[in-house]
Enzyme design. Structure first.
Site, PDB file in Angstrom:
ATOM      1  N   LYS A  13       0.840  -1.216   0.000  1.00 18.21           N
ATOM      2  CA  LYS A  13       0.000   0.000   0.000  1.00 18.21           C
ATOM      3  C   LYS A  13       0.870   1.258   0.000  1.00 18.21           C
ATOM      4  O   LYS A  13       0.669   2.161  -0.799  1.00 18.21           O
ATOM      5  CB  LYS A  13      -0.929   0.021   1.235  1.00 18.21           C
ATOM      6  CG  LYS A  13      -1.916  -1.127   1.297  1.00 18.21           C
ATOM      7  CD  LYS A  13      -2.846  -1.003   2.499  1.00 18.21           C
ATOM      8  CE  LYS A  13      -2.143  -1.098   3.845  1.00 18.21           C
ATOM      9  NZ  LYS A  13      -1.465  -2.374   4.101  1.00 18.21           N
ATOM     10  N   ARG A  88      -9.944   1.572   8.649  1.00 17.74           N
ATOM     11  CA  ARG A  88      -9.438   0.233   8.891  1.00 17.74           C
ATOM     12  C   ARG A  88     -10.458  -0.649   9.610  1.00 17.74           C
ATOM     13  O   ARG A  88     -10.153  -1.778   9.987  1.00 17.74           O
ATOM     14  CB  ARG A  88      -8.208   0.362   9.766  1.00 17.74           C
ATOM     15  CG  ARG A  88      -7.028  -0.423   9.284  1.00 17.74           C
ATOM     16  CD  ARG A  88      -5.908  -0.080  10.230  1.00 17.74           C
ATOM     17  NE  ARG A  88      -4.774  -0.887  10.014  1.00 17.74           N
ATOM     18  CZ  ARG A  88      -3.737  -0.516   9.263  1.00 17.74           C
ATOM     19  NH1 ARG A  88      -3.740   0.622   8.619  1.00 17.74           N
ATOM     20  NH2 ARG A  88      -2.721  -1.307   9.173  1.00 17.74           N
ATOM     21  N   ARG A 127      11.508  -5.913   4.751  1.00 21.56           N
ATOM     22  CA  ARG A 127      11.273  -4.463   4.637  1.00 21.56           C
ATOM     23  C   ARG A 127      12.227  -3.671   5.531  1.00 21.56           C
ATOM     24  O   ARG A 127      12.504  -4.039   6.669  1.00 21.56           O
ATOM     25  CB  ARG A 127       9.841  -4.123   5.037  1.00 21.56           C
ATOM     26  CG  ARG A 127       9.636  -2.608   5.154  1.00 21.56           C
ATOM     27  CD  ARG A 127       8.213  -2.179   5.236  1.00 21.56           C
ATOM     28  NE  ARG A 127       7.469  -2.897   6.260  1.00 21.56           N
ATOM     29  CZ  ARG A 127       6.153  -2.892   6.316  1.00 21.56           C
ATOM     30  NH1 ARG A 127       5.453  -2.225   5.425  1.00 21.56           N
ATOM     31  NH2 ARG A 127       5.527  -3.557   7.258  1.00 21.56           N
ATOM     32  N   ARG A 161      10.878  -2.061  11.166  1.00 19.69           N
ATOM     33  CA  ARG A 161       9.807  -1.592  12.038  1.00 19.69           C
ATOM     34  C   ARG A 161       9.612  -2.532  13.221  1.00 19.69           C
ATOM     35  O   ARG A 161       9.696  -3.745  13.075  1.00 19.69           O
ATOM     36  CB  ARG A 161       8.490  -1.490  11.230  1.00 19.69           C
ATOM     37  CG  ARG A 161       8.297  -0.137  10.602  1.00 19.69           C
ATOM     38  CD  ARG A 161       7.150  -0.078   9.621  1.00 19.69           C
ATOM     39  NE  ARG A 161       5.918  -0.720  10.044  1.00 19.69           N
ATOM     40  CZ  ARG A 161       4.799  -0.736   9.309  1.00 19.69           C
ATOM     41  NH1 ARG A 161       4.777  -0.116   8.133  1.00 19.69           N
ATOM     42  NH2 ARG A 161       3.720  -1.338   9.735  1.00 19.69           N
ATOM     43  N   ARG A 172      -1.285  -8.894  13.144  1.00 21.06           N
ATOM     44  CA  ARG A 172      -1.745  -7.878  12.192  1.00 21.06           C
ATOM     45  C   ARG A 172      -2.577  -8.499  11.071  1.00 21.06           C
ATOM     46  O   ARG A 172      -3.570  -7.927  10.624  1.00 21.06           O
ATOM     47  CB  ARG A 172      -0.549  -7.109  11.621  1.00 21.06           C
ATOM     48  CG  ARG A 172       0.017  -6.106  12.620  1.00 21.06           C
ATOM     49  CD  ARG A 172       1.418  -5.649  12.262  1.00 21.06           C
ATOM     50  NE  ARG A 172       1.490  -5.052  10.954  1.00 21.06           N
ATOM     51  CZ  ARG A 172       2.636  -4.926  10.261  1.00 21.06           C
ATOM     52  NH1 ARG A 172       3.767  -5.372  10.762  1.00 21.06           N
ATOM     53  NH2 ARG A 172       2.620  -4.361   9.086  1.00 21.06           N
TER      54      ARG A 172
HETATM   55  P1  AP5 Z   1       4.764  -1.644   1.881  1.00 21.17           P
HETATM   56  O1  AP5 Z   1       4.461  -0.751   0.738  1.00 21.17           O
HETATM   57  O2  AP5 Z   1       5.509  -1.103   3.055  1.00 21.17           O
HETATM   58  O3  AP5 Z   1       3.425  -2.417   2.356  1.00 21.17           O
HETATM   59  P2  AP5 Z   1       2.136  -1.891   3.120  1.00 21.17           P
HETATM   60  O4  AP5 Z   1       0.951  -2.517   2.477  1.00 21.17           O
HETATM   61  O5  AP5 Z   1       2.166  -0.410   3.245  1.00 21.17           O
HETATM   62  O6  AP5 Z   1       2.350  -2.609   4.499  1.00 21.17           O
HETATM   63  P3  AP5 Z   1       2.232  -2.055   5.997  1.00 21.17           P
HETATM   64  O7  AP5 Z   1       2.876  -3.084   6.855  1.00 21.17           O
HETATM   65  O8  AP5 Z   1       2.715  -0.638   6.094  1.00 21.17           O
HETATM   66  O9  AP5 Z   1       0.726  -2.088   6.219  1.00 21.17           O
HETATM   67  P4  AP5 Z   1       0.027  -2.054   7.540  1.00 21.17           P
HETATM   68  O10 AP5 Z   1      -1.330  -1.769   7.081  1.00 21.17           O
HETATM   69  O11 AP5 Z   1       0.181  -3.260   8.373  1.00 21.17           O
HETATM   70  O12 AP5 Z   1       0.817  -0.910   8.381  1.00 21.17           O
HETATM   71  P5  AP5 Z   1       0.465   0.608   8.722  1.00 21.17           P
HETATM   72  O13 AP5 Z   1       1.719   1.350   8.771  1.00 21.17           O
HETATM   73  O14 AP5 Z   1      -0.637   1.092   7.872  1.00 21.17           O
HETATM   74  O15 AP5 Z   1       5.578  -2.906   1.272  1.00 21.17           O
HETATM   75  C1  AP5 Z   1       6.035  -3.955   2.107  1.00 21.17           C
HETATM   76  C2  AP5 Z   1       7.402  -4.445   1.609  1.00 21.17           C
HETATM   77  O16 AP5 Z   1       7.248  -5.056   0.342  1.00 21.17           O
HETATM   78  C3  AP5 Z   1       8.442  -3.313   1.408  1.00 21.17           C
HETATM   79  O17 AP5 Z   1       9.689  -3.774   1.794  1.00 21.17           O
HETATM   80  C4  AP5 Z   1       8.400  -3.049  -0.114  1.00 21.17           C
HETATM   81  O18 AP5 Z   1       9.648  -2.606  -0.584  1.00 21.17           O
HETATM   82  C5  AP5 Z   1       8.056  -4.439  -0.656  1.00 21.17           C
HETATM   83  N1  AP5 Z   1       7.239  -4.394  -1.877  1.00 21.17           N
HETATM   84  C6  AP5 Z   1       6.208  -3.556  -2.149  1.00 21.17           C
HETATM   85  N2  AP5 Z   1       5.673  -3.845  -3.355  1.00 21.17           N
HETATM   86  C7  AP5 Z   1       6.392  -4.891  -3.842  1.00 21.17           C
HETATM   87  C8  AP5 Z   1       6.327  -5.651  -5.055  1.00 21.17           C
HETATM   88  N3  AP5 Z   1       5.407  -5.379  -6.009  1.00 21.17           N
HETATM   89  N4  AP5 Z   1       7.205  -6.661  -5.218  1.00 21.17           N
HETATM   90  C9  AP5 Z   1       8.136  -6.947  -4.265  1.00 21.17           C
HETATM   91  N5  AP5 Z   1       8.252  -6.260  -3.095  1.00 21.17           N
HETATM   92  C10 AP5 Z   1       7.376  -5.250  -2.897  1.00 21.17           C
HETATM   93  O19 AP5 Z   1      -0.110   0.458  10.189  1.00 21.17           O
HETATM   94  C11 AP5 Z   1       0.725   0.078  11.255  1.00 21.17           C
HETATM   95  C12 AP5 Z   1      -0.057   0.072  12.560  1.00 21.17           C
HETATM   96  O20 AP5 Z   1      -0.529   1.398  12.845  1.00 21.17           O
HETATM   97  C13 AP5 Z   1      -1.306  -0.809  12.593  1.00 21.17           C
HETATM   98  O21 AP5 Z   1      -1.010  -2.156  12.893  1.00 21.17           O
HETATM   99  C14 AP5 Z   1      -2.109  -0.113  13.708  1.00 21.17           C
HETATM  100  O22 AP5 Z   1      -1.604  -0.439  14.971  1.00 21.17           O
HETATM  101  C15 AP5 Z   1      -1.803   1.364  13.466  1.00 21.17           C
HETATM  102  N6  AP5 Z   1      -2.796   1.982  12.561  1.00 21.17           N
HETATM  103  C16 AP5 Z   1      -2.554   2.514  11.327  1.00 21.17           C
HETATM  104  N7  AP5 Z   1      -3.694   2.972  10.791  1.00 21.17           N
HETATM  105  C17 AP5 Z   1      -4.675   2.732  11.687  1.00 21.17           C
HETATM  106  C18 AP5 Z   1      -6.074   2.955  11.697  1.00 21.17           C
HETATM  107  N8  AP5 Z   1      -6.709   3.517  10.661  1.00 21.17           N
HETATM  108  N9  AP5 Z   1      -6.778   2.576  12.793  1.00 21.17           N
HETATM  109  C19 AP5 Z   1      -6.167   2.030  13.857  1.00 21.17           C
HETATM  110  N10 AP5 Z   1      -4.851   1.757  13.908  1.00 21.17           N
HETATM  111  C20 AP5 Z   1      -4.105   2.109  12.831  1.00 21.17           C
HETATM  112 MG    MG Z   2       2.411   0.958   4.844  1.00 18.82          MG
END
Ligand code: AP5
Ligand code: MG
Length: 217
Positions: A13, A88, A127, A161, A172
């Site tokens: 994402k 979410r 990552r 992270r 997660r």
């Molecule tokens: P990346 O782009 O980082 O993936 P992502 O989908 O953004 O994954 P996240 O782990 O950030 O999602 P998440 O939803 O768990 O975390 P968030 O920060 O939102 O890519 C991942 C890896 O793959 C990278 O190394 C990249 O280089 C590689 N990659 C990408 N595309 C590729 C491809 N095509 N081929 C090969 N490799 C590839 O949330 C974290 C925490 O914050 C949550 O758990 C929660 O506690 C809190 N939080 C955030 N938002 C909320 C909310 N709305 N409500 C409540 N809590 C929240």
């Molecule tokens: Mg992300």
């Protein structure tokens, strides 16, 4: 355009949002990145969020919705935005609907990134993110930085992270299935969902996403 990006942790994402936001000239709003910025500034919000994030659970709706609303009310988001990681759960989606309704605006699409669990686990395991800005994302094998441990964009230190440990990733993924996936049906009922595969090279996924957003499917 006003777009919501949804998909399991590690689907890409953040990676896609950076590229799509640039192409579509709209700000990339990631609640995860906003929380991480608060954690590094050691704000009260950051301290609260960290305890939930490290366990792989959602941060309570009240603070999350207030933070997202505040960011969406900034001038750069006036004509559109790309939401990454918000809403979410269904109550966040309802709160967003209310907010948009009050402003007399609507979402254009909900882009759903699909990737199998074994792939997202591999993506998360390798990552590395930048300490200065967690929107700067790398992967030790799939998209390595030019210099080991150093961000290509700003020279910041790259780190793993805290919530990317195997155990937290399992929680997660479970939270995603139980709490976040239901928003896909919620938005499907509004005819907004566009599903694409997140598999393949990053640039291919970006082209696929742009194409799907254009054609609405
Ligand atoms: P990346 O782009 O980082 O993936 P992502 O989908 O953004 O994954 P996240 O782990 O950030 O999602 P998440 O939803 O768990 O975390 P968030 O920060 O939102 O890519 C991942 C890896 O793959 C990278 O190394 C990249 O280089 C590689 N990659 C990408 N595309 C590729 C491809 N095509 N081929 C090969 N490799 C590839 O949330 C974290 C925490 O914050 C949550 O758990 C929660 O506690 C809190 N939080 C955030 N938002 C909320 C909310 N709305 N409500 C409540 N809590 C929240
Ligand atoms: Mg992300």
């Amino acid at each position: 355009m006003r777009i919501v990006l949804v998909g399991p942790p590690g689907a890409g994402k953040g990676t896609q949002a950076t590229r799509l936001a640039e192409k579509l000239r709209i700000p990339h709003i990631s609640t995860g990145d906003l929380f991480r910025a608060n954690i590094s500034r050691q704000t009260e919000l950051g301290k609260l969020a960290k305890s939930y994030m490290d366990a792989g659970n959602l941060v309570p709706d009240e603070v999350t919705i207030a933070m997202a609303k505040d960011r969406m009310s900034q001038p750069d988001a006036e004509n559109g935005f790309l939401l990454d990681g918000f809403p979410r759960n269904v109550s966040q989606a309802e709160a967003l609907d209310e907010l948009l309704k009050a402003e007399g605006i609507k979402l254009d699409a909900v882009l759903d990134l699909e990737a199998p669990e074994d792939e997202v686990v591999k993506r998360i395991a390798g990552r590395r993110v930048c300490r200065k800005d967690s929107a700067h994302v790398f992967h030790v094998t799939y998209s390595p930085p030019k210099q080991d441990g150093v961000c290509d964009y700003c020279g910041g230190e790259l780190y793993q992270r805290d919530d990317d440990s195997e155990e937290t990733v399992r929680t997660r993924l479970e939270v995603y299935h139980t709490q976040t996936e239901p928003i896909i049906d919620y938005y499907r009922a509004q005819g907004l969902v566009v599903t694409i595969s997140a598999m393949g090279p990053v640039d291919e996924v970006t082209s696929r996403a742009l194409e799907a957003l254009k054609s609405g499917q």
